[in-house]
Design an enzyme around this catalytic site. Structure first.
Site, PDB file in Angstrom:
ATOM      1  N   ARG A  69       0.855  -1.192   0.000  1.00 17.35           N
ATOM      2  CA  ARG A  69       0.000   0.000   0.000  1.00 17.35           C
ATOM      3  C   ARG A  69       0.887   1.237   0.000  1.00 17.35           C
ATOM      4  O   ARG A  69       1.094   1.870   1.024  1.00 17.35           O
ATOM      5  CB  ARG A  69      -0.870  -0.042   1.257  1.00 17.35           C
ATOM      6  CG  ARG A  69      -2.159   0.708   1.093  1.00 17.35           C
ATOM      7  CD  ARG A  69      -3.049   0.452   2.254  1.00 17.35           C
ATOM      8  NE  ARG A  69      -2.306   0.472   3.502  1.00 17.35           N
ATOM      9  CZ  ARG A  69      -2.820   0.183   4.687  1.00 17.35           C
ATOM     10  NH1 ARG A  69      -4.064  -0.174   4.779  1.00 17.35           N
ATOM     11  NH2 ARG A  69      -2.096   0.235   5.784  1.00 17.35           N
ATOM     12  N   ASP A 205      11.300 -21.671   7.314  1.00 16.79           N
ATOM     13  CA  ASP A 205      11.900 -21.624   8.637  1.00 16.79           C
ATOM     14  C   ASP A 205      13.365 -21.328   8.332  1.00 16.79           C
ATOM     15  O   ASP A 205      14.115 -22.214   7.925  1.00 16.79           O
ATOM     16  CB  ASP A 205      11.775 -22.971   9.362  1.00 16.79           C
ATOM     17  CG  ASP A 205      12.357 -22.892  10.769  1.00 16.79           C
ATOM     18  OD1 ASP A 205      13.417 -22.272  10.916  1.00 16.79           O
ATOM     19  OD2 ASP A 205      11.756 -23.443  11.703  1.00 16.79           O
ATOM     20  N   HIS A 206      13.766 -20.059   8.495  1.00 18.46           N
ATOM     21  CA  HIS A 206      15.062 -19.683   7.909  1.00 18.46           C
ATOM     22  C   HIS A 206      16.226 -20.398   8.583  1.00 18.46           C
ATOM     23  O   HIS A 206      17.314 -20.460   8.032  1.00 18.46           O
ATOM     24  CB  HIS A 206      15.245 -18.162   7.899  1.00 18.46           C
ATOM     25  CG  HIS A 206      15.619 -17.556   9.212  1.00 18.46           C
ATOM     26  ND1 HIS A 206      14.706 -17.307  10.195  1.00 18.46           N
ATOM     27  CD2 HIS A 206      16.813 -17.150   9.707  1.00 18.46           C
ATOM     28  CE1 HIS A 206      15.323 -16.775  11.234  1.00 18.46           C
ATOM     29  NE2 HIS A 206      16.604 -16.666  10.975  1.00 18.46           N
ATOM     30  N   LYS A 210      20.291 -22.258   7.084  1.00 24.27           N
ATOM     31  CA  LYS A 210      21.648 -21.969   7.569  1.00 24.27           C
ATOM     32  C   LYS A 210      22.549 -23.169   7.292  1.00 24.27           C
ATOM     33  O   LYS A 210      22.171 -24.314   7.540  1.00 24.27           O
ATOM     34  CB  LYS A 210      21.627 -21.666   9.074  1.00 24.27           C
ATOM     35  CG  LYS A 210      20.911 -20.346   9.429  1.00 24.27           C
ATOM     36  CD  LYS A 210      20.979 -20.051  10.909  1.00 24.27           C
ATOM     37  CE  LYS A 210      20.052 -18.918  11.300  1.00 24.27           C
ATOM     38  NZ  LYS A 210      20.631 -17.590  11.235  1.00 24.27           N
ATOM     39  N   GLU A 244      19.793 -14.303  22.160  1.00 24.89           N
ATOM     40  CA  GLU A 244      19.982 -13.054  21.418  1.00 24.89           C
ATOM     41  C   GLU A 244      20.299 -11.945  22.401  1.00 24.89           C
ATOM     42  O   GLU A 244      19.772 -11.934  23.519  1.00 24.89           O
ATOM     43  CB  GLU A 244      18.706 -12.693  20.658  1.00 24.89           C
ATOM     44  CG  GLU A 244      18.368 -13.674  19.564  1.00 24.89           C
ATOM     45  CD  GLU A 244      17.150 -13.222  18.774  1.00 24.89           C
ATOM     46  OE1 GLU A 244      17.327 -12.675  17.686  1.00 24.89           O
ATOM     47  OE2 GLU A 244      16.037 -13.411  19.275  1.00 24.89           O
ATOM     48  N   HIS A 268      12.085 -22.810  15.009  1.00 24.46           N
ATOM     49  CA  HIS A 268      13.536 -23.018  14.854  1.00 24.46           C
ATOM     50  C   HIS A 268      14.068 -24.093  15.812  1.00 24.46           C
ATOM     51  O   HIS A 268      14.796 -24.994  15.405  1.00 24.46           O
ATOM     52  CB  HIS A 268      14.307 -21.720  15.129  1.00 24.46           C
ATOM     53  CG  HIS A 268      13.848 -20.542  14.336  1.00 24.46           C
ATOM     54  ND1 HIS A 268      13.338 -20.650  13.076  1.00 24.46           N
ATOM     55  CD2 HIS A 268      13.818 -19.213  14.616  1.00 24.46           C
ATOM     56  CE1 HIS A 268      13.024 -19.452  12.613  1.00 24.46           C
ATOM     57  NE2 HIS A 268      13.301 -18.564  13.539  1.00 24.46           N
ATOM     58  N   LYS A 366      15.604 -13.089  24.559  1.00 23.64           N
ATOM     59  CA  LYS A 366      16.096 -11.805  24.059  1.00 23.64           C
ATOM     60  C   LYS A 366      16.849 -11.128  25.197  1.00 23.64           C
ATOM     61  O   LYS A 366      16.596 -11.404  26.370  1.00 23.64           O
ATOM     62  CB  LYS A 366      14.919 -10.911  23.660  1.00 23.64           C
ATOM     63  CG  LYS A 366      14.029 -11.543  22.601  1.00 23.64           C
ATOM     64  CD  LYS A 366      14.207 -10.871  21.268  1.00 23.64           C
ATOM     65  CE  LYS A 366      13.296 -11.454  20.223  1.00 23.64           C
ATOM     66  NZ  LYS A 366      13.930 -11.632  18.924  1.00 23.64           N
TER      67      LYS A 366
HETATM   68  C1  BG6 Z   1      13.134 -14.878  13.827  1.00 24.82           C
HETATM   69  C2  BG6 Z   1      12.437 -14.391  15.078  1.00 24.82           C
HETATM   70  O1  BG6 Z   1      12.486 -16.011  13.318  1.00 24.82           O
HETATM   71  O2  BG6 Z   1      14.479 -15.209  14.128  1.00 24.82           O
HETATM   72  C3  BG6 Z   1      13.181 -13.219  15.678  1.00 24.82           C
HETATM   73  O3  BG6 Z   1      11.108 -14.003  14.756  1.00 24.82           O
HETATM   74  C4  BG6 Z   1      14.642 -13.542  15.866  1.00 24.82           C
HETATM   75  O4  BG6 Z   1      12.587 -12.829  16.922  1.00 24.82           O
HETATM   76  C5  BG6 Z   1      15.239 -14.102  14.579  1.00 24.82           C
HETATM   77  O5  BG6 Z   1      15.310 -12.347  16.236  1.00 24.82           O
HETATM   78  C6  BG6 Z   1      16.666 -14.556  14.781  1.00 24.82           C
HETATM   79  O6  BG6 Z   1      17.210 -14.984  13.567  1.00 24.82           O
HETATM   80  P1  BG6 Z   1      18.778 -15.156  13.409  1.00 24.82           P
HETATM   81  O7  BG6 Z   1      18.947 -15.752  12.061  1.00 24.82           O
HETATM   82  O8  BG6 Z   1      19.367 -13.777  13.541  1.00 24.82           O
HETATM   83  O9  BG6 Z   1      19.228 -16.039  14.520  1.00 24.82           O
END
Ligand code: BG6
Length: 514
Positions: A69, A205-206, A210, A244, A268, A366
């Protein structure tokens, strides 16, 4: 430069000439991103697309369509992508690669319920097929809050975008969170599957993108020396940590009410656990991996006494390096009475022959001491020691630690004699570091995953069954927490609430301080 001279891997000066593997290059295709103005898109998706193009892994006519948007023209969108690429891409900026990519950028302004905008999107896709040779092959990336998923997929169906011309493919890419509990995940899956066939859906799921996470499988199943001891006869327990140092930043709207466990344990950390605990898959294809991961998730047993075996916490304000760091409840946009967890630790058991009696401790938070993700497989102590007890006073337990990030690599910890005339044994470590052993640099997770989507390779994408099994594990824990008071407080910069240390101490164990 002609379009055919770009994008071909054999011409790419960045390509390592010693790499004799056949490059995996995407065929004619394009990517449509919904939620293109968001952080994820700017920091990860746009740079990943550029890095892929720069590595010669995208076809010359690759096209990128933004939908949002905003009152933008194509060139405004291209400028946004340009700035994101200059700031966040991994590989050097090359004008000719950029020009080639920018020619295939289009922007469609509109709301998700705006039919005219979706008609315009359809026109844009058809125009790109004609002008750039995308062949009708498009992936639709939903980088939007989940409440918009149903609307967007419904619009894709209604406007004939979910299905391309004969012989082409269409794929839907969904970012987490996949629901907030089992019921909502099932609803979401039903909506998505009403529009796309299961093999058209790619859930991101990133963590699975990795390198170090994929290496769990290489470590376990390409070698002979680890697997014989990877079981209850030798392993004492497993600790999976994703810590983190950052707070929630500007993500209050997403994070509050969701919390650490839903944000990362459900996806994750349970994926890391499944890869660590699973049996050898019949092959490295998506179905075989799903079969084995699913068996682990189904065998996970949540302890009965959740008060003793889970902890949730919330970061409190603290002074760090002469500066006051805000507590969670003081963050912008957070309700002062919020009970959202920014730290979560859970003990899980895997009820099967390999793992019976071996606890898996998962924790995330966090504003902890440092950013680190690791899987530590901690071994039992030797059943008998021929040394007198003073010799082994300082000896810990053997461990294999998969360092997911940063300092990617693997550490093996074992005891060694301290040089000198007396017999004293202390822990030492043997390290493998990616940076030292390989000259190739690791692609960003999103590069790998976007390329896989374009290639239709689903190995690294969780299927809906895994998502649902993971919610079955987390739901009773979340329900317990909802009924039992507030999260424990912990200072920013610490390693979490004291209750988490007590939780492990009750089992006669302690958390690692990575
Ligand atoms: C994300 C979470 O999936 O992964 C975030 O929603 C988190 O809260 C992040 O900060 C961390 O990703 P990475 O790759 O930096 O460990």
């Amino acid at each position: 430069m002609s379009s055919s001279s770009l994008g071909a891997a054999w011409e790419n000066p960045l390509r390592d000439p010693r790499d004799r593997r056949l490059p995996r290059i995407a065929g004619p295709s394009g990517l449509v991103i919904f939620g293109v103005t968001g952080d994820l898109s700017r920091k990860k998706l746009m740079p990943a697309v550029y890095d892929l193009a720069n590595r010669g892994l995208l076809p010359p006519g690759f096209s990128l369509v933004g939908f949002a948007r905003r009152d933008w023209e194509d060139q405004d969108f291209a400028q946004v992508v340009h700035d994101a690429v200059r700031e966040h891409s991994r590989t050097p900026f090359r004008e000719e690669v950029w020009q080639q990519l920018a020619e295939g950028m289009r922007f469609v302004p509109g709301d998700f319920d705006d039919d005219t905008a979706f008609k315009q999107l359809k026109n844009a896709v058809e125009e790109l097929d004609a002008s750039r040779g995308t062949g009708g092959n498009f992936a639709f990336y939903l980088s939007v809050p989940p409440k918009f998923f149903p609307k967007v997929v419904e619009q894709l169906k209604k406007h004939g975008l979910a299905k391309g011309p004969e012989g082409s493919w269409r794929r839907g890419v969904i970012e987490k969170p996949f629901g907030h509990d089992l019921d909502s995940a099932r609803e979401l899956n039903a909506v998505v599957h009403d529009v796309f066939e299961p093999d058209q859906v790619f859930r991101i799921d990133h963590y699975l993108g990795k390198e170090t996470v994929q290496n769990i499988l290489a470590l376990r199943f390409a070698n002979t020396m680890f697997e014989p001891i990877w079981n209850r006869s030798f392993v004492d327990h497993v600790q999976i940590t994703m810590a983190e140092d950052i707070g929630i930043g500007g993500r209050a709207g997403y994070y509050d009410g969701i919390g650490a466990a839903r944000d990362v344990i459900q996806n994750h950390l349970l994926q890391l656990m499944a890869l660590t605990a699973m049996e050898e898959p019949a092959s490295f294809d998506a179905d075989a991996l799903l079969t084995e991961k699913l068996k682990v998730l189904k065998a996970v047993k949540v302890p009965d006494d959740l008060g003793r075996h889970t902890v949730r916490g919330q970061y409190a304000g603290a002074w760090q390096g002469g500066e006051r760091v805000r507590g969670y409840l003081e963050e912008d946009g957070i309700d002062a009475a919020s009970t959202t967890d920014t730290y979560a630790a859970v003990k899980l058991n895997v009820d099967n022959r390999r793992w019976a009696g071996v606890p898996f401790y998962l924790r995330t938070g966090k504003r902890l001491g440092r950013r680190v993700t690791e899987i530590a497989v901690v071994f039992q102590r030797a059943p008998h020691s021929p040394f007198d007890s003073t010799a082994t006073e300082e000896l810990g337990q053997n461990a294999i630690v998969i360092r997911v990030q940063p300092d990617e690599g693997i550490t093996v910890r074992f005891g060694s004699k301290v040089p000198g005339t007396s017999m004293e044994i202390r822990d030492v470590t043997m390290d493998f570091a990616y940076g030292e052993s390989f000259t190739e640099s690791s692609p960003e997770a999103y590069e790998r995953l976007i390329l896989d989507v374009l290639l239709g390779d689903a190995n690294l994408f969780p299927r809906h069954q895994e998502v649902e099994e993971s919610w079955k594990i987390l739901d009773p824990i979340e329900e317990y927490w909802a009924r039992h008071g507030r999260p424990a407080q912990y200072s920013s910069g610490s390693w979490g609430p004291e209750e988490a240390d007590e939780m492990l101490a009750r089992d006669g164990r302690s958390w690692r301080r990575p």
